[in-house]
Design a protein around this motif. Structure first.
Motif, mmCIF file in Angstrom:
data_model
loop_
_atom_site.group_PDB
_atom_site.id
_atom_site.type_symbol
_atom_site.label_atom_id
_atom_site.label_comp_id
_atom_site.label_asym_id
_atom_site.label_seq_id
_atom_site.Cartn_x
_atom_site.Cartn_y
_atom_site.Cartn_z
ATOM 1 N N ASP A 109 14.631 13.967 8.460
ATOM 2 C CA ASP A 109 15.254 12.869 9.198
ATOM 3 C C ASP A 109 15.754 11.778 8.258
ATOM 4 O O ASP A 109 16.640 11.003 8.616
ATOM 5 C CB ASP A 109 14.269 12.262 10.203
ATOM 6 C CG ASP A 109 13.970 13.207 11.355
ATOM 7 O OD1 ASP A 109 14.721 14.184 11.520
ATOM 8 O OD2 ASP A 109 12.980 12.977 12.074
ATOM 9 N N TYR A 110 15.173 11.731 7.067
ATOM 10 C CA TYR A 110 15.586 10.737 6.078
ATOM 11 C C TYR A 110 16.673 11.287 5.153
ATOM 12 O O TYR A 110 17.663 10.607 4.881
ATOM 13 C CB TYR A 110 14.390 10.320 5.214
ATOM 14 C CG TYR A 110 13.432 9.360 5.864
ATOM 15 C CD1 TYR A 110 13.446 8.003 5.551
ATOM 16 C CD2 TYR A 110 12.508 9.801 6.794
ATOM 17 C CE1 TYR A 110 12.569 7.113 6.140
ATOM 18 C CE2 TYR A 110 11.617 8.922 7.397
ATOM 19 C CZ TYR A 110 11.649 7.577 7.067
ATOM 20 O OH TYR A 110 10.788 6.700 7.660
ATOM 21 N N HIS B 291 20.428 1.773 13.679
ATOM 22 C CA HIS B 291 19.232 1.609 12.853
ATOM 23 C C HIS B 291 19.621 1.812 11.394
ATOM 24 O O HIS B 291 20.524 2.605 11.076
ATOM 25 C CB HIS B 291 18.157 2.619 13.254
ATOM 26 C CG HIS B 291 16.806 2.306 12.687
ATOM 27 N ND1 HIS B 291 16.447 2.648 11.402
ATOM 28 C CD2 HIS B 291 15.743 1.658 13.214
ATOM 29 C CE1 HIS B 291 15.216 2.232 11.163
ATOM 30 N NE2 HIS B 291 14.769 1.628 12.249
ATOM 31 N N LEU C 261 18.254 3.466 9.198
ATOM 32 C CA LEU C 261 18.125 4.863 8.795
ATOM 33 C C LEU C 261 19.400 5.638 9.116
ATOM 34 O O LEU C 261 19.826 6.501 8.333
ATOM 35 C CB LEU C 261 16.921 5.505 9.488
ATOM 36 C CG LEU C 261 16.617 6.963 9.125
ATOM 37 C CD1 LEU C 261 16.443 7.132 7.624
ATOM 38 C CD2 LEU C 261 15.375 7.436 9.863
ATOM 39 N N GLU C 262 20.034 5.337 10.253
ATOM 40 C CA GLU C 262 21.291 6.001 10.603
ATOM 41 C C GLU C 262 22.374 5.652 9.586
ATOM 42 O O GLU C 262 23.186 6.512 9.212
ATOM 43 C CB GLU C 262 21.726 5.589 12.001
ATOM 44 C CG GLU C 262 20.788 6.052 13.109
ATOM 45 C CD GLU C 262 21.167 5.497 14.466
ATOM 46 O OE1 GLU C 262 21.300 6.300 15.415
ATOM 47 O OE2 GLU C 262 21.336 4.258 14.580
ATOM 48 N N ARG D 238 21.818 7.485 6.243
ATOM 49 C CA ARG D 238 22.205 8.900 6.257
ATOM 50 C C ARG D 238 23.706 9.058 6.000
ATOM 51 O O ARG D 238 24.130 10.036 5.391
ATOM 52 C CB ARG D 238 21.789 9.540 7.574
ATOM 53 C CG ARG D 238 20.278 9.761 7.668
ATOM 54 C CD ARG D 238 19.844 10.195 9.049
ATOM 55 N NE ARG D 238 20.409 11.462 9.432
ATOM 56 C CZ ARG D 238 19.978 12.641 9.017
ATOM 57 N NH1 ARG D 238 18.940 12.719 8.189
ATOM 58 N NH2 ARG D 238 20.534 13.763 9.422
ATOM 59 N N MET E 42 9.296 3.332 4.850
ATOM 60 C CA MET E 42 10.696 3.709 4.648
ATOM 61 C C MET E 42 11.167 3.276 3.265
ATOM 62 O O MET E 42 11.862 4.021 2.560
ATOM 63 C CB MET E 42 11.554 3.066 5.740
ATOM 64 C CG MET E 42 12.989 3.540 5.763
ATOM 65 S SD MET E 42 13.963 2.658 7.020
ATOM 66 C CE MET E 42 13.046 3.121 8.491
ATOM 67 N N PHE F 123 12.748 5.830 0.328
ATOM 68 C CA PHE F 123 14.089 5.701 -0.235
ATOM 69 C C PHE F 123 14.059 5.331 -1.716
ATOM 70 O O PHE F 123 14.897 5.798 -2.495
ATOM 71 C CB PHE F 123 14.900 4.667 0.555
ATOM 72 C CG PHE F 123 15.463 5.215 1.831
ATOM 73 C CD1 PHE F 123 16.405 6.236 1.804
ATOM 74 C CD2 PHE F 123 15.053 4.732 3.058
ATOM 75 C CE1 PHE F 123 16.924 6.766 2.975
ATOM 76 C CE2 PHE F 123 15.568 5.251 4.236
ATOM 77 C CZ PHE F 123 16.508 6.267 4.193
#
Length: 311
Positions: free
Chosen positions: A83-84, A132, A134-135, A138, A180, A184
């Protein structure tokens, strides 16, 4: 068979020889040694394109041991945290919507015309109540993967990253959790073959300092020395990245957001099959030689990442 690698420009080849210890006469042998090691790893199933693998050699200044470790970490973390770090489509979800905001820009001309690739992330263009972080990350990750495959300036000279926090809010800051941040930081420094040369932060906002102080201790001392916080003083940034190398939106000459978005839309289309096949590659920890990895232990409270066991 000769390696399937784009020839570098004379200027880049000179830099690769002087800065990365690349030996054009040994390039085929270096790649073969790398591939031979990969084939002996039962747990590891990476892309085997010459152009992809040479990026790891260049990113590790042709240290085969470091390249082994980085490739293993690249796929280990992608497999454990898909997902990351694993992008399998650039059309699903909010991916294209985020990209079309122009929030993440890979500028067309490298620094000084023959140096690091410059990336700008304008966080405020992606409202925290709609997207978010995270989105957004990506989208940046997919752009970095394409960069690994086709950007010789980035592979030889590395990246300069500019985070512009204009119009960002506390909501953006709260989205970045310590867990998170650790993931990263580790993936960027230990897994990606693209070498970060500098990270600049401009138009910083309330709450930035907390996030910055969370990230900083997780980085190596070398990376900490490459962090620059400029507040709202653009002059401090342009002392290091001359204005002409910034995009038109900043008063520079290095492309415009609409043109860059349009160009990358086409690029994402061209890489559809590339990303669709991403899930085919990774690691199988049940086949890893030696002791299994303690993933919980890898990311301790101190934010450190212990070395993977790579022969």
């Amino acid at each position: 068979m000769a390696p399937q690698i784009r020839p570098l420009t004379p200027e880049l080849q000179k830099a690769a020889v002087e800065q990365l210890k690349e030996d054009p006469d040994r390039l085929e042998a270096d790649l073969q040694a790398f591939k031979a090691w990969i084939e002996q790893q039962p747990h590891l199933n990476p892309r085997m394109d010459d152009q992809f693998l040479v990026a790891f050699l260049r990113g590790c200044k042709f240290s085969l041991e470091r390249a082994k470790s980085k490739l293993d970490k690249f796929y280990t973390l992608r497999t454990k945290y898909p997902d990351y770090f694993q992008v399998t489509s650039t059309t699903e979800g909010k991916f294209r919507e985020i990209h079309k905001t122009g929030s993440i820009l890979f500028l067309p001309t490298p620094l000084n015309g023959n140096g690091p690739r410059i990336i700008i992330w304008r966080m405020g263009l992606c409202p925290a109540d709609k997207y978010h972080v995270l989105e957004c990350m990506r989208v940046a990750l997919a752009m970095q993967e394409i960069t690994i495959m086709e950007d010789d300036y980035a592979n030889v000279h590395g990246l300069i990253f500019i985070m512009d926090l204009k119009d960002a809010t506390a909501g953006h800051m709260f989205q970045m959790t310590p867990s998170m941040a650790k993931k990263f930081s580790v993936f960027s420094e230990e897994g990606l073959p693209l070498r970060p040369k500098a990270q600049h932060f401009i138009n910083t906002i309330t709450g930035f300092e907390q996030v910055f102080n969370m990230f900083k201790p997780m980085m190596s001392k070398k990376m900490q020395e490459r962090l620059f916080v400029h507040g709202n003083k653009m002059g401090l940034l342009t002392d290091q990245v001359p204005l002409k190398y910034l995009p038109q939106e900043y008063g520079g000459e290095n492309g415009s957001a609409p043109d860059l978005v349009a160009a990358w839309e086409k690029k994402f289309d061209e890489y559809t099959e590339f990303f669709n096949s991403s899930s085919e590659y990774g690691t199988d920890e049940s086949l890893r030689p030696g002791k299994p990895i303690d993933f919980e232990g890898l990311f301790g409270s101190e934010g450190s990442f212990r070395k993977l066991n790579v022969d």
